[in-house]
Design an enzyme around this catalytic site. Structure first.
Site, short mmCIF file in Angstrom:
data_model
loop_
_atom_site.label_atom_id
_atom_site.label_comp_id
_atom_site.label_asym_id
_atom_site.label_seq_id
_atom_site.Cartn_x
_atom_site.Cartn_y
_atom_site.Cartn_z
N CYS A 256 -16.29 1.62 0.60
CA CYS A 256 -15.14 0.76 0.94
C CYS A 256 -14.73 0.91 2.40
O CYS A 256 -14.07 0.03 2.94
CB CYS A 256 -13.96 1.06 0.01
SG CYS A 256 -13.31 2.74 0.16
N ARG B 193 -13.54 -8.75 1.99
CA ARG B 193 -12.11 -8.52 1.71
C ARG B 193 -11.32 -9.79 2.05
O ARG B 193 -10.40 -10.18 1.34
CB ARG B 193 -11.59 -7.34 2.54
CG ARG B 193 -12.18 -5.99 2.18
CD ARG B 193 -11.76 -5.53 0.80
NE ARG B 193 -10.32 -5.46 0.63
CZ ARG B 193 -9.55 -4.45 1.03
NH1 ARG B 193 -10.09 -3.38 1.57
NH2 ARG B 193 -8.23 -4.47 0.83
N ASP C 5 -17.24 7.21 -1.61
CA ASP C 5 -16.01 7.08 -0.83
C ASP C 5 -15.73 8.45 -0.21
O ASP C 5 -16.37 9.45 -0.59
CB ASP C 5 -14.87 6.65 -1.79
CG ASP C 5 -13.56 6.33 -1.07
OD1 ASP C 5 -13.56 6.21 0.17
OD2 ASP C 5 -12.53 6.21 -1.77
N HIS D 41 -7.38 0.72 -6.36
CA HIS D 41 -7.59 -0.13 -5.18
C HIS D 41 -8.26 -1.42 -5.66
O HIS D 41 -9.42 -1.70 -5.32
CB HIS D 41 -8.44 0.61 -4.15
CG HIS D 41 -8.42 0.00 -2.78
ND1 HIS D 41 -7.60 -1.06 -2.44
CD2 HIS D 41 -9.13 0.30 -1.66
CE1 HIS D 41 -7.82 -1.38 -1.17
NE2 HIS D 41 -8.74 -0.58 -0.68
N GLN E 83 -10.16 -4.03 -3.28
CA GLN E 83 -11.49 -3.66 -2.80
C GLN E 83 -12.57 -4.04 -3.80
O GLN E 83 -13.66 -4.46 -3.43
CB GLN E 83 -11.54 -2.15 -2.53
CG GLN E 83 -12.87 -1.67 -1.99
CD GLN E 83 -13.18 -2.18 -0.59
OE1 GLN E 83 -12.36 -2.03 0.31
NE2 GLN E 83 -14.34 -2.79 -0.38
N ARG F 256 0.87 -1.17 0.00
CA ARG F 256 0.00 0.00 0.00
C ARG F 256 0.91 1.22 0.00
O ARG F 256 1.69 1.42 0.93
CB ARG F 256 -0.91 0.00 1.24
CG ARG F 256 -1.65 1.32 1.41
CD ARG F 256 -2.75 1.25 2.43
NE ARG F 256 -3.92 0.56 1.89
CZ ARG F 256 -5.14 0.61 2.43
NH1 ARG F 256 -5.36 1.33 3.51
NH2 ARG F 256 -6.14 -0.05 1.89
N1 NVA Z 1 -10.02 6.64 -1.34
C1 NVA Z 1 -9.64 6.21 -0.01
C2 NVA Z 1 -9.84 4.72 0.13
C3 NVA Z 1 -9.50 4.18 1.48
C4 NVA Z 1 -9.66 2.69 1.57
C5 NVA Z 1 -8.20 6.58 0.25
O1 NVA Z 1 -7.36 6.40 -0.63
O2 NVA Z 1 -7.91 7.07 1.35
N1 CP Z 2 -11.25 -0.28 2.49
C1 CP Z 2 -9.99 -0.33 2.92
O1 CP Z 2 -9.03 -0.57 2.14
O2 CP Z 2 -9.85 -0.14 4.25
P1 CP Z 2 -8.51 0.05 5.07
O3 CP Z 2 -7.93 1.40 4.68
O4 CP Z 2 -8.93 0.00 6.51
O5 CP Z 2 -7.55 -1.05 4.72
#
Ligand code: NVA
Ligand code: CP
Length: 303
Positions: free
Chosen positions: A258, A286, A218, A130, A133, A103
């Site tokens: 998500c 997930r 989101d 992502h 997800q 990540r």
């Molecule tokens: N769009 C959000 C998704 C988190 C799972 C982010 O990147 O923070």
């Molecule tokens: N939806 C998701 O990826 O959640 P986290 O940021 O908690 O991993």
């Protein structure tokens, strides 16, 4: 050459369909108490340059349930945070572990990492995509409503990483995607045009949500954009998924997010906590969908 999962386009349509089917099977097996350990002695390294609850716990649990192990790595206490080149980190880590989940910020970083890795690399969220997800989201839709092919999905809010992965999903699972964003927060237009005619872009949330089978949103400010929160909150206000807007979707429409969610911002509490919301099943999936992904990438057995 190892297979990687950097975007949803790294698997064929057929592979994705098989993987979702397998995720549903693995979920049933787990719930019926069957012990299944196809990844004994296998190790997953998990590099997190951004925070996570669901992604970390689901990947770690997936490896433990499969009889393997997971190692959590943060840039704060590895050489990754002190500027060791991505290429070198990829060579070293992939000489020791069986799979690497990352990540991070730039999509380019995981692309470079994958190029130098001898083992599969999984995108666990970048600024651009992502894909993990989406596996859970599609699994959830199929469990509750059957095939998503030909359905209308509405994306309301920011044209962010999740929105981009929804564009890929529209191409791979063959559904219609209507995206409503403020005009300055549209998704990547090259990506939209690569989706042929499956994607409609608008700044009107009413147009996007009308008769939708699935409604998704989101956060308005993603990780790394916290400084823009106030400015975004003003501009995005008409894009809140609340009961008035949601009423324009189909009667049996599902709501997904998500998570983490900000009630009162991108979604009202009555929608996310209401009857159409499937966010908890979506979050649980997930685990099951990533188990199917790990099995696909790591096990010698055909799935
Ligand atoms: N769009 C959000 C998704 C988190 C799972 C982010 O990147 O923070
Ligand atoms: N939806 C998701 O990826 O959640 P986290 O940021 O908690 O991993």
């Amino acid at each position: 050459m190892p297979r990687h999962f950097l975007t949803l386009l790294d698997l064929s349509k057929e592979e994705l369909a098989t993987l979702i089917k397998r995720a549903i099977e693995l979920k049933t097996m787990l719930k019926s108490g069957k012990i299944y350990t196809p990844l004994k002695n296998k190790v997953l390294a998990m590099i997190f340059e951004k925070s996570s609850t669901r992604t970390r716990v689901s990947f770690e649990t997936a490896m433990y349930q499969f009889g393997g192990n997971a190692i959590f790595l943060s840039p704060r206490d590895t050489q990754l945070g002190r500027g060791e080149p991505i290429e070198d980190s990829a060579r070293v880590l992939s000489s020791m572990v069986d799979c690497i989940m990352i990540r991070t910020f730039a999509q380019e970083s995981i692309e470079i990492f994958a190029e130098y890795s001898r083992v599969p690399v999984i995108n666990a969220l970048t600024d651009l995509h992502h894909p993990c997800q989406l596996l859970a989201d599609i699994q959830t839709y199929i469990e509750l409503r059957g095939s998503i092919q030909g359905k209308k999905v509405a994306w309301i809010g920011d044209g962010n990483n999740m929105c981009h992965s929804y564009i890929h999903a529209a191409m791979q699972f063959d559904f219609e995607l209507a995206i409503a964003t403020p005009s300055s927060y549209r998704p990547d237009l090259n990506l939209v045009s690569s989706a042929n005619n499956r994607v409609l872009l608008t700044d009107d949330p009413v147009q996007a949500i009308a008769n939708a089978d699935l409604v998704c949103t989101d956060v308005w400010a993603s990780m790394g954009q916290e400084g823009e929160q106030d400015q975004r909150a003003q501009l995005f206000e008409p894009y809140q998924v609340n009961s008035k807007l949601f009423a324009l979707a189909r009667d049996n429409a599902l709501f997904m997010h998500c998570l983490p969610a900000h009630r009162g911002e991108e979604v009202s509490a009555d929608v996310i906590d209401g009857d159409h919301s499937v966010v908890w099943q979506q979050a649980e999936n997930r685990l099951h969908s990533q188990k199917a992904l790990l099995e696909f990438l790591l096990s010698d057995q055909e799935i």
